[in-house]
Structure formats: C-alpha cells, structure tokens
Write a protein that holds these residues in place. Structure first.
Motif, PDB file in Angstrom:
ATOM      1  N   ARG A  94     -91.607  40.576  -7.367  1.00 17.85           N
ATOM      2  CA  ARG A  94     -91.043  40.333  -8.697  1.00 17.85           C
ATOM      3  C   ARG A  94     -91.461  38.964  -9.263  1.00 17.85           C
ATOM      4  NH1 ARG A  94     -89.156  42.714 -13.141  1.00 17.85           N
ATOM      5  NH2 ARG A  94     -87.406  41.644 -14.083  1.00 17.85           N
ATOM      6  N   GLU A 330     -85.952  52.854 -11.945  1.00 20.88           N
ATOM      7  CA  GLU A 330     -86.443  51.633 -12.598  1.00 20.88           C
ATOM      8  C   GLU A 330     -85.288  50.785 -13.108  1.00 20.88           C
ATOM      9  OE1 GLU A 330     -89.940  50.414 -15.761  1.00 20.88           O
ATOM     10  OE2 GLU A 330     -88.768  52.227 -16.143  1.00 20.88           O
ATOM     11  N   SER A 331     -85.356  49.501 -12.819  1.00 21.47           N
ATOM     12  CA  SER A 331     -84.388  48.485 -13.275  1.00 21.47           C
ATOM     13  C   SER A 331     -82.945  48.816 -12.897  1.00 21.47           C
ATOM     14  CB  SER A 331     -84.506  48.254 -14.786  1.00 21.47           C
ATOM     15  OG  SER A 331     -84.137  49.397 -15.528  1.00 21.47           O
ATOM     16  N   LYS A 360     -92.908  45.214  -9.951  1.00 26.52           N
ATOM     17  CA  LYS A 360     -94.003  44.617 -10.711  1.00 26.52           C
ATOM     18  C   LYS A 360     -93.873  43.101 -10.753  1.00 26.52           C
ATOM     19  CE  LYS A 360     -95.946  44.582 -15.405  1.00 26.52           C
ATOM     20  NZ  LYS A 360     -95.744  45.094 -16.789  1.00 26.52           N
ATOM     21  N   VAL A 362     -93.896  39.908 -12.682  1.00 27.37           N
ATOM     22  CA  VAL A 362     -93.650  39.708 -14.110  1.00 27.37           C
ATOM     23  C   VAL A 362     -94.031  38.310 -14.584  1.00 27.37           C
ATOM     24  CG1 VAL A 362     -91.836  41.446 -14.180  1.00 27.37           C
ATOM     25  CG2 VAL A 362     -91.227  39.073 -13.681  1.00 27.37           C
ATOM     26  N   ASN A 365     -91.565  36.618 -16.855  1.00 27.91           N
ATOM     27  CA  ASN A 365     -91.059  37.394 -17.985  1.00 27.91           C
ATOM     28  C   ASN A 365     -89.894  38.261 -17.516  1.00 27.91           C
ATOM     29  OD1 ASN A 365     -90.626  38.906 -20.285  1.00 27.91           O
ATOM     30  ND2 ASN A 365     -92.486  40.152 -20.058  1.00 27.91           N
ATOM     31  N   SER A 367     -87.693  39.758 -19.056  1.00 24.99           N
ATOM     32  CA  SER A 367     -87.379  40.934 -19.884  1.00 24.99           C
ATOM     33  C   SER A 367     -88.095  42.181 -19.372  1.00 24.99           C
ATOM     34  CB  SER A 367     -87.766  40.676 -21.344  1.00 24.99           C
ATOM     35  OG  SER A 367     -89.172  40.520 -21.478  1.00 24.99           O
ATOM     36  N   ASP A 368     -89.111  41.995 -18.530  1.00 23.06           N
ATOM     37  CA  ASP A 368     -89.832  43.127 -17.948  1.00 23.06           C
ATOM     38  C   ASP A 368     -89.040  43.616 -16.739  1.00 23.06           C
ATOM     39  OD1 ASP A 368     -91.575  44.887 -16.652  1.00 23.06           O
ATOM     40  OD2 ASP A 368     -93.350  43.789 -17.287  1.00 23.06           O
ATOM     41  N   LYS A 369     -88.467  44.790 -16.847  1.00 20.86           N
ATOM     42  CA  LYS A 369     -87.561  45.313 -15.810  1.00 20.86           C
ATOM     43  C   LYS A 369     -88.215  46.402 -14.955  1.00 20.86           C
ATOM     44  CE  LYS A 369     -84.087  42.804 -17.284  1.00 20.86           C
ATOM     45  NZ  LYS A 369     -83.569  41.673 -16.477  1.00 20.86           N
ATOM     46  N   HIS A 370     -89.532  46.345 -14.792  1.00 18.15           N
ATOM     47  CA  HIS A 370     -90.218  47.367 -14.007  1.00 18.15           C
ATOM     48  C   HIS A 370     -90.135  47.006 -12.519  1.00 18.15           C
ATOM     49  CE1 HIS A 370     -92.965  50.761 -13.518  1.00 18.15           C
ATOM     50  NE2 HIS A 370     -93.631  50.042 -12.644  1.00 18.15           N
TER      51      HIS A 370
END
Length: 412
Positions: A94, A330-331, A360, A362, A365, A367-370
């Motif tokens: 992450r 996811e998330s 993923k 990030v 970032n 805000s990217d919840k992958h």
C-alpha cells in the motif's frame, strides 16, 4: 508474536491439532445439515495407514521438485489447513514499492504469506521490451527467488495484451483472436508463440540455489467464464478456448521444454456455483493439474462457503488439488473480515490455499482505495493477527518442506 507450529501431512499429524480439526469438521457438518463435508468422494480424504495416493500431472517429465510441490499441495488440503496467499505481496504494498524484504502481510503479523502470487504478462507480451517492464521483471524474479528460499509457493496469472488488436486484456472487441492463434501461419500465432518463447526463457532462468528449476503454479487465461477478456466467453467458442489451453500447454511443455509448471484453471465464481459451472470449457483432465477459482463474492460468506464446498468435492473426484486463486473485497473496512469472511467459510473445506488480490501501491494518494488485503493501519489488523494464529491457516513459517517428497503421495 509466537505462533504454535504443527506438523502437517507429510510429517505425521499433531494429535492436538487433529482433534481440533475434527471438532471443526463436525461443527461444519452439523451446520450444513444435509450437505456433505467438503472433500469426501471417490479417492478423497487421507489414505488409510500405509496406503499410497497416486496423482498425475499434465507434464510427465515434470521436475522432482514440481512433483513434490504437487504432492504437498494435496497433503496440505487433506489436513484441513490452507495456505494464505497475497498477490504481489513481496513486490509492492500500500505504501511501498520494490523494497526487498518488505511485505504488507509481514508488517501486520510478522510472517510472510505462504503463497506469493504474481503476473507474468509483462514478462511475456510486448511490454517486456520497455525499460519500465524490464525493471519490474527483475523485481518479479527477485521476489520469486526470495519466496523459494523461504520455501513458499509461487503462482502466476497473466493479463496478456490482445495479440491481434494491440489492446489490453480487456479488449474483447474482436471474436477471432483465438481462432487466428490456432491457425498455422498467421501473424497473430507468430506473435503469441513469441510471447510463450519469452515465458520459457524466463522459466529456464528461474533456478533455486542448488540450480534446480523453481516450480510455478501457472494459471493462464484466468476467469475464462467471464466476458471481459479476449480469451473469455464472449470471444471464443468452447472448442477454441480448449484448443488455446491445450496449445499453450503443449508448446511450453513439448516444444520449449518447460517442466516446472503446474497448470491451473481458475474460473470466476462470484455467485453460488455447481460442479457443472466449474467444468465450463474444461480443457481435459490431462491438461489441468490444479482446480482454482477467482471468487469476488463481496461480503457474502455463504456464497464463499458453498463454492468452497463445491470446488473441494470436485477436487476429490478429479484427484487434483484445489484452491482459491483470487478473492477479496476492494477497500473493505470490516474489523472482523478475516474471521467472518475467510476463516469461518473455509473451516472444514479441503482447499490448499486462499489467495487475496493485491494492495495497489498508491504513492501517498490515500484516496485510491484499491486494496484487497490487510496492511499496517487497516481496521482489521487485530482480526488478521487472530486469523494468522489459527491452526487452520498456514503462513511462510508454518509450511513443511513443500519441495521435498510427501509421504504416501506419489505423483506420476
């Protein structure tokens, strides 16, 4: 933290663990009422004392280590335990990228996953020629070598680009890609076989510290039951898909001399499925070694439990090890995710592994919840530690010698 390690199938069972597992199986059987406990069936279960189980591989020239791994995959699931895996866990996480020794899993529980999953696509298709992919592929090779040194299991999918259109895996705009691969003399066939050549070269360069080829559970053309890919249900006929699978196995095995692959099929099973669903476009018992499933069922443990029971029963019938090759939400933020969504449905089901999809990188970032698994700071950290401490789950340090012969299991 210290986890109590129990001996597995090929080392002789711990009586304490065996009693614990039997209690789990009885509990599941009671809850299931008329449902059979997973794994029972023709040839299923552990052999009577002194009796030998015989398994077969698609590659009769498979290396000794590949045969040993295959036997131990069967042995692990017969014990009612399962290996925890995570896609790209050793490559990035992450909040980090390509740091040797790092792992989101290890950051939380102190141990690496038992199964390292990765993607071979950039090694194979035309992206392999770019500088970015060359660097990434060196990292992938390092991760495989590190995993093997610790005795972990390696599995690989391949999100191959479209060899006809030049698009990505999700480019399903043409229904003649596979038919052109299967036709001698076409440019598409030439390109595709050149990609297999790259994979063979990479595989031949994958050797352990003793110079032996490193086994890989290879699952090409995954999620073929779906329509998103150029090899999927909307772009191929049944015979075309089967032909593509058999051509790939035969080319790698017979033409390129790759003898370290265990060939795994992995349909996508997101709702309750039957045995017939799992056998959709089955390439043949002589071409499939491992029965997998990619299961993105959301927060619905009942669906997961049903599909685990179905795949385990098919595994026993086919005498081929099985496992969950991709799963996760996811998330997700559930604090009890690992107990409720993974461990409880898997209890009493005979599968060798459950592999989560990736976290993923990030790069700050938030805000990217992958992400599909745990990492430091995730709400489910505490539950994941409890999941790790369960005698049903196997992480890197729990594994027996997966690349040594397994008692009472012969692979031919």
């Amino acid at each position: 933290m210290t986890k109590i390690h129990f001996p597995l199938f090929n080392e002789g069972r711990s009586k304490i663990k065996w009693l614990f597992l039997m209690m789990c199986f009885q509990s599941v059987a009671c809850l299931s009422c008329s449902d059979d406990v997973a794994g029972e069936g023709p040839g299923g279960g552990n052999p009577p004392a002194g009796e030998t189980v015989r398994l077969t591989l698609a590659d009769k020239q498979a290396t000794a280590e590949t045969k040993a791994l295959y036997a131990n995959l069967w042995g692990v699931q017969q014990d009612g335990t399962f290996m925890f895996g995570h896609h790209d866990d050793l490559f990035y996480g992450r909040k980090w990228y390509n740091v040797p020794g790092e792992s989101d899993t290890k950051d939380v529980c102190g141990d690496y996953p038992a199964v390292f999953s990765l993607d071979f696509a950039e090694i194979m298709d035309d992206r392999a020629e770019t500088e970015a992919s060359r660097e990434a592929n060196e990292a992938r090779k390092r991760c495989i070598l590190d995993a093997r040194r610790r005795g972990e299991v390696i599995t690989a999918c391949c999100h191959l680009n479209n060899p006809l259109t030049g698009g990505d895996s999700w480019d399903n705009s043409r229904a003649d890609v596979v038919s052109q691969i299967l036709q001698e003399g076409t440019e598409v066939r030439r390109k595709f076989t050149s990609w297999l050549d790259r994979l063979a070269d990479f595989a031949h360069g994958l050797t352990d510290d003793q110079g032996n080829p490193i086994p890989v559970i290879f699952r090409p053309f995954h999620e073929h039951t779906q329509t998103w890919s150029w090899w999927g249900a909307s772009c191929t006929t049944e015979q075309e898909f089967i032909g593509l699978w058999q051509f790939t196995v035969e080319y790698l095995r017979d033409v390129k001399g790759v003898h370290q692959f265990i060939y795994a099929i992995s349909p996508q099973m997101d709702t309750k499925k039957t045995e017939e669903d799992f056998l959709f476009r089955w390439p043949g018992d002589d071409y499939v070694d491992f029965i997998g499933m990619d299961c993105y069922h959301g927060l619905n443990p009942e669906v997961f439990s049903v599909n685990l029971r179905t795949i385990a029963a098919l595994s026993a019938k086919k005498m081929k090890p099985c496992g969950v090759t991709e799963t996760g939400v996811e998330s997700f933020t559930d604090r009890d995710y690992w107990s409720r969504q993974i461990l409880e449905p898997a209890t009493g089901r005979k599968v060798s592994m459950i592999v989560m999809w990736r976290n993923k990188y990030v790069g700050g970032n938030e805000s990217d919840k992958h992400y599909f698994s745990v990492f430091k700071g995730h709400p489910s950290e505490g539950d994941f530690v409890r999941f790790y401490e369960s005698p049903l789950t196997l992480f890197s340090a729990d594994l027996p010698e997966m690349y040594a012969p397994c008692e009472h299991i012969v692979v031919e």
